[in-house]
Write an enzyme that holds these catalytic residues in place. Structure first.
Site, short mmCIF file in Angstrom:
data_model
loop_
_atom_site.label_atom_id
_atom_site.label_comp_id
_atom_site.label_asym_id
_atom_site.label_seq_id
_atom_site.Cartn_x
_atom_site.Cartn_y
_atom_site.Cartn_z
N ASN A 10 -1.02 -1.76 -1.77
CA ASN A 10 -0.17 -2.59 -3.46
C ASN A 10 0.99 -2.61 -2.76
O ASN A 10 2.15 -1.77 -2.63
CB ASN A 10 -0.73 -0.70 -3.01
CG ASN A 10 -0.18 -0.17 -4.71
OD1 ASN A 10 0.27 -1.29 -5.68
ND2 ASN A 10 0.11 1.47 -4.79
N LYS A 12 2.62 -2.43 -5.32
CA LYS A 12 3.66 -2.41 -6.25
C LYS A 12 4.62 -3.13 -7.06
O LYS A 12 4.53 -4.30 -7.10
CB LYS A 12 4.76 -1.04 -5.94
CG LYS A 12 3.36 0.13 -5.33
CD LYS A 12 4.13 1.47 -4.50
CE LYS A 12 2.92 1.68 -3.38
NZ LYS A 12 3.83 3.34 -3.42
N HIS A 94 -2.78 5.38 -10.15
CA HIS A 94 -2.20 5.54 -9.34
C HIS A 94 -1.45 6.25 -9.48
O HIS A 94 -0.94 6.78 -10.66
CB HIS A 94 -1.20 3.69 -8.94
CG HIS A 94 -0.59 4.31 -7.66
ND1 HIS A 94 0.80 5.06 -7.35
CD2 HIS A 94 -0.96 4.15 -6.63
CE1 HIS A 94 1.22 5.11 -6.58
NE2 HIS A 94 -0.20 4.29 -5.55
N GLU A 96 1.55 6.92 -9.45
CA GLU A 96 2.79 6.61 -9.88
C GLU A 96 2.75 6.62 -11.52
O GLU A 96 3.21 6.42 -12.51
CB GLU A 96 3.37 5.37 -9.53
CG GLU A 96 3.99 6.04 -8.22
CD GLU A 96 4.35 4.39 -7.40
OE1 GLU A 96 3.39 3.34 -7.24
OE2 GLU A 96 4.31 5.02 -5.77
N GLU A 164 -5.50 9.82 -2.55
CA GLU A 164 -4.16 9.91 -1.88
C GLU A 164 -3.17 10.47 -2.28
O GLU A 164 -2.79 11.44 -3.47
CB GLU A 164 -2.93 8.61 -3.03
CG GLU A 164 -3.92 7.18 -2.57
CD GLU A 164 -2.49 5.39 -2.93
OE1 GLU A 164 -2.79 4.83 -1.93
OE2 GLU A 164 -3.04 5.79 -3.97
N GLY A 170 4.72 7.50 -0.06
CA GLY A 170 6.03 6.38 0.18
C GLY A 170 7.23 7.71 1.14
O GLY A 170 8.29 6.87 0.79
N SER A 210 1.63 6.44 3.51
CA SER A 210 1.83 6.29 4.58
C SER A 210 1.33 5.94 5.41
O SER A 210 1.48 6.09 6.45
CB SER A 210 3.09 7.68 4.98
OG SER A 210 3.99 8.27 4.17
P1 PGA Z 1 2.28 4.06 0.92
O1 PGA Z 1 1.85 3.73 -0.68
O2 PGA Z 1 1.65 3.45 2.20
O3 PGA Z 1 3.89 3.22 0.74
O4 PGA Z 1 2.38 5.56 1.05
C1 PGA Z 1 0.57 4.16 -1.09
C2 PGA Z 1 0.47 4.13 -2.43
O5 PGA Z 1 1.33 4.28 -3.18
O6 PGA Z 1 -0.99 3.62 -2.34
#
Ligand code: PGA
Length: 247
Positions: A10, A12, A94, A96, A164, A170, A210
């Site tokens: 992803n 983003k 997601h 976000e 997730e 993140g 992560s």
């Molecule tokens: P990350 O993000 O691996 O940077 O923690 C995962 C995601 O948001 O899909």
């Protein structure tokens, strides 16, 4: 079992023509395990470029789409447009999108239904916040988010669930393999009880939050973890190692 391991990247809202071209070289060189399905979630403006740079064995996903085919929805993109660009997948729901853009369980379910009807494959994201976990609501939240989709989706063959935990995204705070496995197993049980044993056995559940080259193998060894959705590390060469976690 027999579930094909599926690793999503992803990206983003990151990347530009130069960095995407470099990353595509890394992914093309790989080598990527042929037994793993790979899906790259790319920012909308770069979907065609990314599609053109990567081999057909690497799938491309949009990171969002709307719930109808076309019309007066300024700023939105439709599954039909994605299909037209040869993009086969979309990431929906997601955290976000849920937290920053206020997407509800119901809107996400509508998007999943429409994307599937238009022939896209969907990575549907769910997961609890830290506050929810600390309040002992992890399963309740994950089940509620899944149920919203299950109320509308009848055919799950083109759906991958991404679990997730928001507190792990993140943050560098990965769920332990045991914590992730516990939720994955609970979700699979939920599918058995609320959808069907066949769907529960077949549906792939990715872990996201992560994931790195350093922790992916231990996570991949868990029986109900069928892949990953990777944010930060998907922008780096180590993504190749994460794709190959099951090798
Ligand atoms: P990350 O993000 O691996 O940077 O923690 C995962 C995601 O948001 O899909």
């Amino acid at each position: 079992m027999g579930r094909k391991f599926c690793v999503g990247g992803n990206w983003k809202m990151n990347g530009d023509k130069a960095t995407i071209t470099e990353l595509a070289k890394v992914l093309t060189t790989g080598p990527l395990n042929a037994d793993t399905e790979v899906v790259i979630g790319c920012p909308a403006p770069y979907l065609s470029l990314t599609r053109s740079l990567l081999p057909d064995t690497v799938n491309i996903a949009a990171q969002n789409c709307y719930k109808v085919a076309k019309g007066a929805f300024t700023g939105e993109i439709s599954p039909a447009m994605l299909k037209d660009l040869n993009i086969g997948w979309v990431i929906l729901g997601h955290s976000e999108r849920r937290a920053i853009f206020g997407e509800s369980d119901e809107l996400i379910a509508d998007k999943v239904v429409h994307a599937l009807a238009e022939g896209l494959k969907v990575i549907a994201c769910i997961g609890e916040t830290l506050q929810e976990r600390e309040a002992g609501q992890t399963e309740a939240v994950c089940f509620r988010q899944t149920k919203a989709i299950a109320d509308k989706v009848k055919d799950w063959s083109n759906v991958v669930i991404a679990y997730e935990p928001v507190w792990a995204i993140g943050t560098g705070k990965t769920a332990t393999p045991e914590q992730a496995q516990e939720v994955h197993a609970a979700l699979r049980k939920w599918f058995t009880e609320n959808v069907s044993a066949d769907v529960a056995a077949a549906i792939r559940i990715q872990y996201g939050g992560s994931v790195t080259a350093a922790n992916c193998r231990e996570l991949a060894a868990k029986p109900d973890i069928d892949g990953f959705l990777v944010g930060g590390a998907s922008l780096k060469p180590e993504f190749v190692q994460i794709v190959n976690a099951r090798q």
